[in-house]
Design a protein around this motif. Structure first.
Motif, PDB file in Angstrom:
ATOM      1  N   GLU A 134       0.529  -1.192  -0.206  1.00 34.04           N
ATOM      2  CA  GLU A 134       0.080   0.008   0.108  1.00 34.04           C
ATOM      3  C   GLU A 134       0.843   1.407  -0.185  1.00 34.04           C
ATOM      4  OE1 GLU A 134      -2.833  -0.957   3.226  1.00 34.04           O
ATOM      5  OE2 GLU A 134      -4.240  -0.757   1.519  1.00 34.04           O
ATOM      6  N   PRO A 135       1.748   1.556  -0.904  1.00 29.87           N
ATOM      7  CA  PRO A 135       2.435   2.579  -0.977  1.00 29.87           C
ATOM      8  C   PRO A 135       1.803   3.504  -1.758  1.00 29.87           C
ATOM      9  CG  PRO A 135       3.056   1.171  -2.786  1.00 29.87           C
ATOM     10  CD  PRO A 135       2.200   0.268  -1.901  1.00 29.87           C
ATOM     11  N   GLN A 136       1.984   4.878  -1.764  1.00 29.46           N
ATOM     12  CA  GLN A 136       1.157   6.141  -2.386  1.00 29.46           C
ATOM     13  C   GLN A 136       1.156   5.795  -3.830  1.00 29.46           C
ATOM     14  OE1 GLN A 136       2.829   9.543  -0.734  1.00 29.46           O
ATOM     15  NE2 GLN A 136       1.654   9.134   1.225  1.00 29.46           N
ATOM     16  N   ILE A 137       1.944   4.870  -4.570  1.00 28.60           N
ATOM     17  CA  ILE A 137       2.164   4.585  -5.829  1.00 28.60           C
ATOM     18  C   ILE A 137       1.035   3.657  -6.074  1.00 28.60           C
ATOM     19  CG2 ILE A 137       3.541   3.764  -7.955  1.00 28.60           C
ATOM     20  CD1 ILE A 137       5.943   4.568  -6.283  1.00 28.60           C
ATOM     21  N   LYS A 138       0.303   3.910  -7.171  1.00 29.25           N
ATOM     22  CA  LYS A 138      -0.764   2.798  -7.670  1.00 29.25           C
ATOM     23  C   LYS A 138      -0.366   2.629  -9.109  1.00 29.25           C
ATOM     24  CE  LYS A 138      -3.378   3.699  -3.860  1.00 29.25           C
ATOM     25  NZ  LYS A 138      -2.523   3.453  -2.895  1.00 29.25           N
ATOM     26  N   VAL A 139       0.087   1.316  -9.161  1.00 26.07           N
ATOM     27  CA  VAL A 139       0.462   1.005 -10.467  1.00 26.07           C
ATOM     28  C   VAL A 139      -0.343  -0.094 -10.882  1.00 26.07           C
ATOM     29  CG1 VAL A 139       3.076   1.334  -9.808  1.00 26.07           C
ATOM     30  CG2 VAL A 139       1.996  -1.022  -9.292  1.00 26.07           C
ATOM     31  N   SER A 144      -2.137  -1.735  -3.691  1.00 30.44           N
ATOM     32  CA  SER A 144      -0.852  -1.719  -4.440  1.00 30.44           C
ATOM     33  C   SER A 144       0.253  -2.562  -3.708  1.00 30.44           C
ATOM     34  CB  SER A 144      -0.360  -0.417  -4.922  1.00 30.44           C
ATOM     35  OG  SER A 144      -0.945   0.015  -5.833  1.00 30.44           O
ATOM     36  N   VAL A 145       1.280  -3.361  -4.432  1.00 30.88           N
ATOM     37  CA  VAL A 145       2.036  -4.061  -3.747  1.00 30.88           C
ATOM     38  C   VAL A 145       3.286  -3.848  -4.910  1.00 30.88           C
ATOM     39  CG1 VAL A 145       2.961  -6.116  -2.839  1.00 30.88           C
ATOM     40  CG2 VAL A 145       0.690  -5.921  -2.602  1.00 30.88           C
ATOM     41  N   LEU A 146       4.449  -3.502  -4.218  1.00 29.23           N
ATOM     42  CA  LEU A 146       5.664  -3.388  -5.134  1.00 29.23           C
ATOM     43  C   LEU A 146       6.539  -4.399  -4.802  1.00 29.23           C
ATOM     44  CD1 LEU A 146       6.153   0.373  -5.256  1.00 29.23           C
ATOM     45  CD2 LEU A 146       4.687  -0.899  -6.774  1.00 29.23           C
ATOM     46  N   ALA A 147       7.380  -5.101  -5.572  1.00 29.47           N
ATOM     47  CA  ALA A 147       8.271  -6.013  -5.256  1.00 29.47           C
ATOM     48  C   ALA A 147       9.622  -5.551  -5.425  1.00 29.47           C
ATOM     49  CB  ALA A 147       8.099  -7.257  -6.184  1.00 29.47           C
ATOM     50  N   PHE A 148      10.495  -5.987  -4.496  1.00 31.06           N
ATOM     51  CA  PHE A 148      11.966  -5.623  -4.818  1.00 31.06           C
ATOM     52  C   PHE A 148      12.903  -6.928  -4.274  1.00 31.06           C
ATOM     53  CE2 PHE A 148       9.683  -2.103  -3.171  1.00 31.06           C
ATOM     54  CZ  PHE A 148      10.046  -1.020  -4.645  1.00 31.06           C
ATOM     55  N   ALA A 149      14.013  -7.005  -5.255  1.00 38.89           N
ATOM     56  CA  ALA A 149      15.066  -8.063  -4.950  1.00 38.89           C
ATOM     57  C   ALA A 149      15.876  -7.495  -3.434  1.00 38.89           C
ATOM     58  CB  ALA A 149      16.035  -8.200  -6.088  1.00 38.89           C
ATOM     59  N   ASP A 150      16.121  -6.196  -3.344  1.00 41.33           N
ATOM     60  CA  ASP A 150      16.973  -6.041  -2.324  1.00 41.33           C
ATOM     61  C   ASP A 150      16.123  -5.071  -1.155  1.00 41.33           C
ATOM     62  OD1 ASP A 150      19.795  -5.093  -1.286  1.00 41.33           O
ATOM     63  OD2 ASP A 150      18.956  -3.060  -1.506  1.00 41.33           O
ATOM     64  N   GLY A 162       5.844   5.832   1.190  1.00 47.78           N
ATOM     65  CA  GLY A 162       5.234   5.443   2.389  1.00 47.78           C
ATOM     66  C   GLY A 162       4.881   3.780   2.095  1.00 47.78           C
ATOM     67  N   GLY A 163       3.994   3.314   2.924  1.00 46.61           N
ATOM     68  CA  GLY A 163       3.818   1.802   2.480  1.00 46.61           C
ATOM     69  C   GLY A 163       4.227   1.091   3.635  1.00 46.61           C
ATOM     70  N   LYS A 164       3.794  -0.111   3.858  1.00 46.44           N
ATOM     71  CA  LYS A 164       4.636  -1.088   4.890  1.00 46.44           C
ATOM     72  C   LYS A 164       5.459  -1.913   4.174  1.00 46.44           C
ATOM     73  CE  LYS A 164       3.019  -4.072   8.574  1.00 46.44           C
ATOM     74  NZ  LYS A 164       1.879  -4.545   9.366  1.00 46.44           N
ATOM     75  N   LEU A 165       6.682  -2.049   4.824  1.00 45.86           N
ATOM     76  CA  LEU A 165       7.616  -3.057   4.267  1.00 45.86           C
ATOM     77  C   LEU A 165       7.504  -4.636   4.868  1.00 45.86           C
ATOM     78  CD1 LEU A 165      10.197  -3.434   2.499  1.00 45.86           C
ATOM     79  CD2 LEU A 165      11.513  -2.622   4.472  1.00 45.86           C
ATOM     80  N   LEU A 166       7.307  -5.295   3.925  1.00 42.38           N
ATOM     81  CA  LEU A 166       7.083  -6.902   4.284  1.00 42.38           C
ATOM     82  C   LEU A 166       7.817  -7.902   3.639  1.00 42.38           C
ATOM     83  CD1 LEU A 166       3.116  -6.872   3.939  1.00 42.38           C
ATOM     84  CD2 LEU A 166       4.324  -6.492   6.216  1.00 42.38           C
ATOM     85  N   ASN A 167       8.239  -8.929   4.297  1.00 38.45           N
ATOM     86  CA  ASN A 167       8.926 -10.055   3.772  1.00 38.45           C
ATOM     87  C   ASN A 167       7.727 -10.844   3.352  1.00 38.45           C
ATOM     88  OD1 ASN A 167       7.956 -11.637   5.586  1.00 38.45           O
ATOM     89  ND2 ASN A 167       9.676 -11.602   6.889  1.00 38.45           N
ATOM     90  N   GLU A 169       6.584 -13.658   3.790  1.00 40.70           N
ATOM     91  CA  GLU A 169       5.765 -14.682   4.676  1.00 40.70           C
ATOM     92  C   GLU A 169       4.562 -13.450   5.377  1.00 40.70           C
ATOM     93  OE1 GLU A 169       4.859 -17.761   5.419  1.00 40.70           O
ATOM     94  OE2 GLU A 169       6.255 -18.098   3.935  1.00 40.70           O
ATOM     95  N   GLU A 170       4.981 -12.317   5.731  1.00 41.51           N
ATOM     96  CA  GLU A 170       4.286 -11.382   6.033  1.00 41.51           C
ATOM     97  C   GLU A 170       3.275 -10.946   5.025  1.00 41.51           C
ATOM     98  OE1 GLU A 170       7.334  -8.800   9.117  1.00 41.51           O
ATOM     99  OE2 GLU A 170       7.581  -8.609   7.059  1.00 41.51           O
ATOM    100  N   LEU A 171       3.744 -10.727   3.724  1.00 38.71           N
ATOM    101  CA  LEU A 171       2.689 -10.516   2.918  1.00 38.71           C
ATOM    102  C   LEU A 171       1.701 -11.402   2.479  1.00 38.71           C
ATOM    103  CD1 LEU A 171       2.041  -8.250   0.505  1.00 38.71           C
ATOM    104  CD2 LEU A 171       3.581 -10.070  -1.040  1.00 38.71           C
ATOM    105  N   LYS A 172       2.016 -12.787   2.605  1.00 43.22           N
ATOM    106  CA  LYS A 172       1.208 -13.947   2.461  1.00 43.22           C
ATOM    107  C   LYS A 172       0.201 -13.690   3.530  1.00 43.22           C
ATOM    108  CE  LYS A 172       2.132 -18.361   2.667  1.00 43.22           C
ATOM    109  NZ  LYS A 172       3.007 -19.682   2.513  1.00 43.22           N
ATOM    110  N   ASN A 173       0.486 -13.335   4.643  1.00 47.49           N
ATOM    111  CA  ASN A 173      -0.446 -13.459   5.783  1.00 47.49           C
ATOM    112  C   ASN A 173      -1.541 -12.443   5.568  1.00 47.49           C
ATOM    113  OD1 ASN A 173       0.447 -15.480   7.378  1.00 47.49           O
ATOM    114  ND2 ASN A 173       1.811 -14.294   8.447  1.00 47.49           N
ATOM    115  N   CYS A 174      -1.059 -11.133   4.977  1.00 42.20           N
ATOM    116  CA  CYS A 174      -2.175 -10.124   4.512  1.00 42.20           C
ATOM    117  C   CYS A 174      -3.167 -10.637   3.618  1.00 42.20           C
ATOM    118  CB  CYS A 174      -1.133  -8.969   3.907  1.00 42.20           C
ATOM    119  SG  CYS A 174      -0.256  -7.973   4.904  1.00 42.20           S
TER     120      CYS A 174
END
Length: 178
Positions: A134-139, A144-150, A162-167, A169-174
């Motif tokens: 849920e960052p302020q970017i709507k893609v 919205s969920v943005l993925a990053f390798a790093d 903004g938004g909540k940083l998740l790994n 497992e945390e994302l899966k639980n959402c």
């Protein structure tokens, strides 16, 4: 039946019905399934028809082959796409991590997956990624969920948008539940 006449008949029938199965064509034209497959391949190469699983539909391949999300039906953007895999080898595409998580929730045979790093468009394993939820970017889809390798890239993006940083497992639980 002469090949050109078969092709004309196939085009005529597919145009009338908007699509037909290989089995229906073999029965109608009284030829083998292999003959029909060869005919359909040639007609597809000419851009007249498009082969689909088990049959054929009218249309040019370059107009109709756009991959779509297995969850919401949208086109698959390069920066957010996900590919999920099941135990039997089937692959199901999703337009974004949001839809990928929705597929995982509803399609129990799907387990592993790949996604694309939002910044660099490199492919990453879903389970090894970091996600900005849920960052302020709507893609694509909401939330919205943005993925990053790093993780550092995800943290820098979080500082700006903004938004909540998740790994994973945390994302899966959402999406799937605890």
């Amino acid at each position: 039946m002469i090949r050109e006449l078969r092709h004309q008949k196939i085009i005529e029938v597919v145009t009338q019905k908007q699509g037909i199965t290989v089995q229906e064509l073999t029965s109608l034209l009284k030829v083998s399934a292999m003959t029909i497959h060869r005919d359909l391949r040639l007609l597809e190469e000419k851009g007249i028809l498009q082969r689909v699983r088990g049959g054929v539909v009218i249309g040019r391949p370059d107009e109709t082959k756009e991959e779509i999300c297995g969850y919401c039906g949208k086109a698959l953007p390069a920066r957010t796409r996900v590919m999920l895999f099941g135990g039997s080898g089937q692959a199901v595409p999703a337009c974004c991590v949001h839809c990928g998580m929705g597929l995982l929730r509803h399609e129990r045979e799907l387990s592993a997956g790949l996604t694309v790093d939002f910044l660099y468009e490199t492919v990453i394993d879903l389970e090894r990624g970091y996600y900005l939820y849920e960052p302020q970017i709507k893609v694509c889809c909401v939330p919205s969920v943005l993925a990053f390798a790093d993780r550092g890239d995800a943290e820098r993006m979080q500082m700006g948008f903004g938004g909540k940083l998740l790994n994973y497992e945390e994302l899966k639980n959402c999406f799937i539940g605890k």
